[in-house]
Design a protein around this motif. Sequence first.
Motif, short mmCIF file in Angstrom:
data_model
loop_
_atom_site.label_atom_id
_atom_site.label_comp_id
_atom_site.label_asym_id
_atom_site.label_seq_id
_atom_site.Cartn_x
_atom_site.Cartn_y
_atom_site.Cartn_z
N GLU A 117 -6.16 -21.40 -5.21
CA GLU A 117 -6.16 -22.78 -5.02
C GLU A 117 -5.00 -23.38 -4.67
OE1 GLU A 117 -7.29 -27.03 -7.59
OE2 GLU A 117 -7.43 -25.16 -8.39
N GLU A 118 -3.71 -23.15 -5.33
CA GLU A 118 -2.41 -23.66 -5.12
C GLU A 118 -1.76 -23.00 -3.96
OE1 GLU A 118 2.00 -24.49 -7.45
OE2 GLU A 118 0.03 -24.14 -8.45
N PHE A 119 -1.70 -21.58 -4.06
CA PHE A 119 -0.77 -21.11 -3.05
C PHE A 119 -1.56 -20.54 -1.78
CE2 PHE A 119 0.91 -19.80 -7.20
CZ PHE A 119 2.16 -20.38 -7.03
N GLY A 120 -2.84 -20.70 -1.56
CA GLY A 120 -3.69 -20.61 -0.39
C GLY A 120 -4.14 -19.20 -0.52
N GLU A 121 -3.24 -18.23 -0.75
CA GLU A 121 -3.79 -16.78 -0.95
C GLU A 121 -2.97 -16.06 -2.13
OE1 GLU A 121 -5.16 -14.34 2.69
OE2 GLU A 121 -3.54 -15.66 3.42
N GLU A 122 -3.57 -15.18 -2.72
CA GLU A 122 -2.78 -14.36 -3.45
C GLU A 122 -2.88 -12.78 -3.39
OE1 GLU A 122 -3.60 -15.30 -7.51
OE2 GLU A 122 -5.35 -13.90 -7.60
N VAL A 123 -2.11 -12.04 -3.80
CA VAL A 123 -2.28 -10.65 -3.59
C VAL A 123 -3.21 -9.90 -4.38
CG1 VAL A 123 -0.91 -8.30 -2.91
CG2 VAL A 123 0.15 -10.41 -2.59
N LYS A 124 -4.22 -9.28 -3.73
CA LYS A 124 -5.25 -8.38 -4.46
C LYS A 124 -5.09 -7.10 -4.09
CE LYS A 124 -8.60 -9.17 -6.61
NZ LYS A 124 -8.70 -8.97 -8.08
N ALA A 125 -4.98 -5.85 -5.14
CA ALA A 125 -5.08 -4.68 -4.71
C ALA A 125 -6.39 -3.90 -5.28
CB ALA A 125 -3.77 -3.98 -5.37
N VAL A 126 -7.15 -3.38 -4.36
CA VAL A 126 -8.23 -2.49 -4.82
C VAL A 126 -7.74 -0.87 -4.99
CG1 VAL A 126 -10.74 -1.94 -4.39
CG2 VAL A 126 -9.78 -4.31 -3.76
N VAL A 127 -7.82 -0.38 -5.81
CA VAL A 127 -7.41 0.91 -6.22
C VAL A 127 -8.60 2.06 -6.66
CG1 VAL A 127 -5.97 2.58 -7.70
CG2 VAL A 127 -4.97 0.40 -6.77
N GLU A 128 -8.59 3.03 -5.91
CA GLU A 128 -9.23 4.31 -6.38
C GLU A 128 -8.37 5.26 -7.10
OE1 GLU A 128 -11.80 7.62 -4.05
OE2 GLU A 128 -11.94 5.53 -3.30
N VAL A 129 -8.82 5.54 -8.20
CA VAL A 129 -7.82 6.42 -9.04
C VAL A 129 -7.98 7.68 -8.77
CG1 VAL A 129 -7.90 4.44 -11.02
CG2 VAL A 129 -9.60 6.61 -10.94
N ALA A 130 -7.04 8.34 -9.13
CA ALA A 130 -7.00 10.04 -8.75
C ALA A 130 -7.84 10.58 -10.05
CB ALA A 130 -5.65 10.47 -9.18
N GLU A 143 0.65 -1.10 0.00
CA GLU A 143 -0.12 -0.02 -0.01
C GLU A 143 1.00 1.47 -0.04
OE1 GLU A 143 -3.87 -2.20 2.33
OE2 GLU A 143 -2.22 -0.94 3.33
N ARG A 144 1.87 1.30 0.57
CA ARG A 144 2.91 2.41 0.73
C ARG A 144 3.30 3.01 -0.68
NH1 ARG A 144 8.40 2.31 1.00
NH2 ARG A 144 8.20 0.25 1.54
N VAL A 145 3.99 1.69 -1.33
CA VAL A 145 4.58 1.61 -2.81
C VAL A 145 3.38 2.30 -3.66
CG1 VAL A 145 5.51 0.60 -4.73
CG2 VAL A 145 6.24 0.01 -2.19
#
Length: 515
Positions: free
Chosen positions: A442-455, A422-424
Motif C-alpha cells: 500500500e505505501e511503497f507500491g511494491e515490496e520484495v517477495k522471495a519464493v524458495v524451493e528448499v534443498a 536470486e544470485r545471493v
Amino acid sequence: MVTKLQHFAELRPDEAALLDERGETSWAEANERTNRLVALLRSSGLEAGDAVAILSGNAREVFEAFCACAHASFVAVPINWHFAEQEVRYVLENSDARALLVDSRFAELGAAAAERLPLALRVVWGTESSAGLTPYEQALASQRSTEPDGQGEGSVMFYTSGTTGRPKGVRRTAGLGAPIEAVSPRSQGFSALLGIPANGVTLVCGPVYHSAQWAFSSFPLEIGSSLVLRHRFDAVETLDLIDRHKVTNVHLVPTQFVRLLRVEESVRVRFDGSTLIQVLHGAAPCAPSVKRQMIDWWGPVISEYYGGTEGGVISVISAREWLERPTSVGRPSPTVEVKILDEDGKICEPGVSGQIYLRSLMATDFEYHKDTEKTAGVYREPGLFTMGDIGQVDEEGYLYLTDRKIDMIISGGVNIYPAEIERVLGDHSAVADVTVFGVPHEEFGEEVKAVVEVAPGVEPGQDLADELVGYCRQHLAGYKAPKSIDFRELPRQATGKLMKRALRDEYWRDADRTI
C-alpha cells in the motif's frame, strides 16, 4: 569565461546557496570551496575523465563535489549509501575510481570497501578524522581558491542495480570535456522543460545518489536556485521547510505523498505552501487516489514525469492534464522520440500496447560501463533503446505505462532487480531453487517477495526465512532483502523454464493494478 557558480558568487555572494542540518554555505563560499576541491583533485594526480566516487548522504559537500566534477571534466560516481561493503567495493573497482569522498556517517563503510584499492585520494567530511581518511577541511585548506584554468564539462555515472546480478554504470557517450559554457544552456533548457524557476529555492529530501534527485537539484543550482538539503525525509519537517524557506520546487516520490497525507490534520491546516511553483513526482507508479488527494491539498502545482537513469526525462504531465487523462505520464518532450513497437518491431497503433523505445534528439546516448553485451541488448538500432517498459499512446500522443517487460521491482521509488537477490539466495546451502519478484504494498507500491524451493532434507519455516533474510542483508543493501519468503516447489515448464509470470500473477490477483 565565467562559470555559473562564479556568476552567482559575484552576483549574490552572501546569500545562502546550500543549506543542510549542519549549517549553510554562501554562493561565494561554494564557489571558492569548489575551486579548492578541483585543485585538490588535480594535485592528487587526477586528470580529465577520471572518476571521483562519492559516498555520502545529502550534505552541502556533495554539491561541492558535483560542481568540481562538472567544471573540471571529472566523472562523478555517486554511490548508494545503503550498499553493503562488497557492493561499494564493486562500484569503486568497476568505475576505476581514482578518488573517494566520504560522508562521516559512512566513513567505516567507505574505508573498508576501499581498503587495498589504489586510490589517489581518500577524504572524509563532517568530522575531523575517521577510519584513517584525510579530513576534508584540512585537505581543502591547503589549496588555492581562485578560479582554475582549463575547465571543461564533467559527467555523472550512476550505478543501477543489475538485471544480471551486478550494478551497472550508466555512462553518457557525449559531453565530457566539452566547453564549460555548454553547461548553463543545458541546465536552463532542462529547468524550463520542467517548469523549475530560476533563482528559486529547491528542497532536496531524497537521496542524491539517485539520478532523479541529482538532476532535480543540480540543474536548479546551475540556474541560481538555493538548495535546502535533508538527509532523511520527515513529512512534518518537510511541510515546515517548505514554508520556512519559501521553497519553490521539490521532487517527491509516491511513498512520500502517502506519508504527507498521513500527517495529522492539525499540522496540515497550518501548512501554507503558497511559494510552491512546481512539485515533481516520478520514479514509481502513483495510485490515482493518492495523487488526487495531493492535488486537492496542494493545488495544480503537482506534475508527473516519466524517465530513467538511461533515458533522462521522457515526458511530463501537469495536474490539469492528468485530471483529464488519469494514469497518463504525458506527451514526450521535444528532445525525445518515442516509438511503441510490437514483438516484430512494427509501430503499434494508438491504444495498442508494445515495448517503449526511445531516441534522444540531443545526441546523448548512453552505454553500460564495461558491458558491451548489455549495452547492445537494449539498443534495437543505433540511437534507439528501451528501458524495458511496456506502454501505449493515445490519439493525441499521450503516453501510458501498462507493464514492465523486465523483472524490475520499484519499492518506494527505488529500483530493485531480482537477479541480484536470486544470485545471493542461490548461494545458500538450504536453497535448491529461488525466484524473486515484487508484490503489492500500500505505501511503497511494491515490496520484495522471495519464493524458495528448499534443498533436500531442509525444513522450511519461519526460522529458515529469517536466516535467509539475514543472509541477504549480509551481502546486499538492506532494502533489497526480501520482506517475506514463501516456501514451495517452483513451477517450471518441461524445458526447465521457470513460469515466473504466472507465479507473480497469483500475488497480484486481488490488486487493482499490474505495476
